[in-house]
Scaffold this active site. Structure first.
Site, PDB file in Angstrom:
ATOM      1  N   ASP A   9      -3.222   5.822   3.888  1.00 57.08           N
ATOM      2  CA  ASP A   9      -3.118   6.161   2.430  1.00 57.08           C
ATOM      3  C   ASP A   9      -4.509   7.067   2.186  1.00 57.08           C
ATOM      4  O   ASP A   9      -5.358   7.104   3.017  1.00 57.08           O
ATOM      5  CB  ASP A   9      -3.237   4.812   1.493  1.00 57.08           C
ATOM      6  CG  ASP A   9      -3.369   5.184   0.002  1.00 57.08           C
ATOM      7  OD1 ASP A   9      -2.435   5.885  -0.420  1.00 57.08           O
ATOM      8  OD2 ASP A   9      -4.203   4.770  -0.558  1.00 57.08           O
ATOM      9  N   ASP A  11      -5.636   8.304  -1.499  1.00 56.99           N
ATOM     10  CA  ASP A  11      -6.725   7.874  -2.724  1.00 56.99           C
ATOM     11  C   ASP A  11      -7.093   6.461  -2.540  1.00 56.99           C
ATOM     12  O   ASP A  11      -6.119   5.589  -2.451  1.00 56.99           O
ATOM     13  CB  ASP A  11      -5.906   8.286  -3.948  1.00 56.99           C
ATOM     14  CG  ASP A  11      -6.672   7.932  -5.085  1.00 56.99           C
ATOM     15  OD1 ASP A  11      -7.840   7.787  -5.068  1.00 56.99           O
ATOM     16  OD2 ASP A  11      -5.943   7.692  -5.958  1.00 56.99           O
TER      17      ASP A  11
HETATM   18  P1  B16 Z   1      -0.112  13.316  -7.883  1.00 57.89           P
HETATM   19  P2  B16 Z   1      -2.286   7.720  -2.650  1.00 57.89           P
HETATM   20  C1  B16 Z   1      -1.646   8.341  -5.275  1.00 57.89           C
HETATM   21  O1  B16 Z   1      -2.255   8.630  -4.194  1.00 57.89           O
HETATM   22  C2  B16 Z   1      -2.558   7.741  -6.328  1.00 57.89           C
HETATM   23  O2  B16 Z   1      -3.003   6.570  -5.955  1.00 57.89           O
HETATM   24  C3  B16 Z   1      -1.665   7.459  -7.591  1.00 57.89           C
HETATM   25  O3  B16 Z   1      -2.609   7.340  -8.428  1.00 57.89           O
HETATM   26  C4  B16 Z   1      -1.106   8.792  -8.038  1.00 57.89           C
HETATM   27  O4  B16 Z   1      -0.598   8.556  -9.131  1.00 57.89           O
HETATM   28  C5  B16 Z   1      -0.157   9.580  -6.771  1.00 57.89           C
HETATM   29  O5  B16 Z   1      -0.891   9.399  -5.572  1.00 57.89           O
HETATM   30  C6  B16 Z   1       0.468  10.567  -7.049  1.00 57.89           C
HETATM   31  O6  B16 Z   1      -0.604  11.723  -7.396  1.00 57.89           O
HETATM   32  O7  B16 Z   1      -0.031  13.168  -9.075  1.00 57.89           O
HETATM   33  O8  B16 Z   1      -1.740  14.036  -7.260  1.00 57.89           O
HETATM   34  O9  B16 Z   1       0.953  13.615  -7.249  1.00 57.89           O
HETATM   35  O10 B16 Z   1      -3.092   6.340  -2.931  1.00 57.89           O
HETATM   36  O11 B16 Z   1      -0.801   7.309  -2.407  1.00 57.89           O
HETATM   37  O12 B16 Z   1      -2.871   8.376  -1.745  1.00 57.89           O
HETATM   38 MG    MG Z   2      -4.182   4.416  -2.429  1.00 59.17          MG
END
Ligand code: B16
Ligand code: MG
Length: 213
Positions: A9, A11
């Site tokens: 993953d 974030d």
């Molecule tokens: P975006 P991950 C996720 O990343 C985030 O944890 C989540 O908070 C966010 O809404 C999602 O990506 C979508 O992100 O708006 O940049 O497309 O933890 O799956 O790496």
């Molecule tokens: Mg994450």
């Protein structure tokens, strides 16, 4: 079955962009006069952009918003979020993460990204980490968000590995659920440790080297 690949993953595991998501969503919520705090923000971990918006709108008590309006709000939030991402530099990835990723590859494991974010490639470029990954599965190649396993199954497919030979590393319970649903081994770090569902609980990122021997 011996592990052959690791799907990370982004974030909450490799980088920490939740503070930027929070700031950008908070601006939007304030404009609409919706209550939003860090606890609600925690529910957005690993959740897609539109699903995140729906969670925030649970506290919106006026006329329901049209899909077009919701898309406009999500797009505005994303513009603000991307402005904040531009402040990121290679210093936003710890030496521990960089060195552990290099060592995992040196030990013969393939490495993929499995992120819900549609900004994943942009983030990896900002922090100069694109080359650490053999394949990238992100929000741009999926139609179902975690806890659906699609993002990780695609990651395994891109790597040419069977799901059961992959280890998923996640900070969100929805991500651990996704890894389990995909038939993968799972390692929890940070917040996800608390859910108690993962095969492995990591205290630190470099603890991965104890699993990936
Ligand atoms: P975006 P991950 C996720 O990343 C985030 O944890 C989540 O908070 C966010 O809404 C999602 O990506 C979508 O992100 O708006 O940049 O497309 O933890 O799956 O790496
Ligand atoms: Mg994450």
């Amino acid at each position: 079955m011996a592990l052959k690949a690791v799907i990370f993953d982004l974030d909450g595991v490799i980088v920490f962009t939740d503070k930027f998501h929070y700031q950008a969503w908070k601006k939007m919520a304030d404009r609409l006069d919706i209550y939003f705090d860090e606890t609600i923000n925690n529910r957005l971990r690993g959740v897609s952009r539109m699903d995140s918006l729906d969670i925030i709108l649970e506290r919106y008590d006026k006329e329901p918003l049209s899909l077009a309006k919701k898309e406009e709000l999500a797009s505005q939030k994303n513009d603000e979020y991307r402005e904040l991402l531009k402040t990121m530099t290679p210093d936003d990835v710890s030496d521990e993460v960089r060195e552990t990723l290099a060592e995992i590859r040196k030990r013969g494991y393939k490495i993929a990204l499995g992120s819900s974010s549609r900004n994943a490639k942009f983030i990896l470029e900002r922090v100069a980490l694109t080359d650490a990954f053999d394949e990238i599965s992100d929000g741009t190649n999926i139609s179902k968000s975690k806890p659906d396993p699609e993002v990780f199954l695609k990651g395994a497919e891109f790597l040419g590995e069977k799901p059961e030979d992959c280890l998923v590393v996640e900070d969100a319970e929805a991500g651990i659920d996704a890894g389990i649903a995909g038939g993968m081994k799972t390692a929890a770090i940070g917040e996800a440790v608390g859910c108690g569902k993962a095969d492995y609980a990591l205290d630190t990122f470099q603890d991965l080297l104890k699993i990936l021997v």
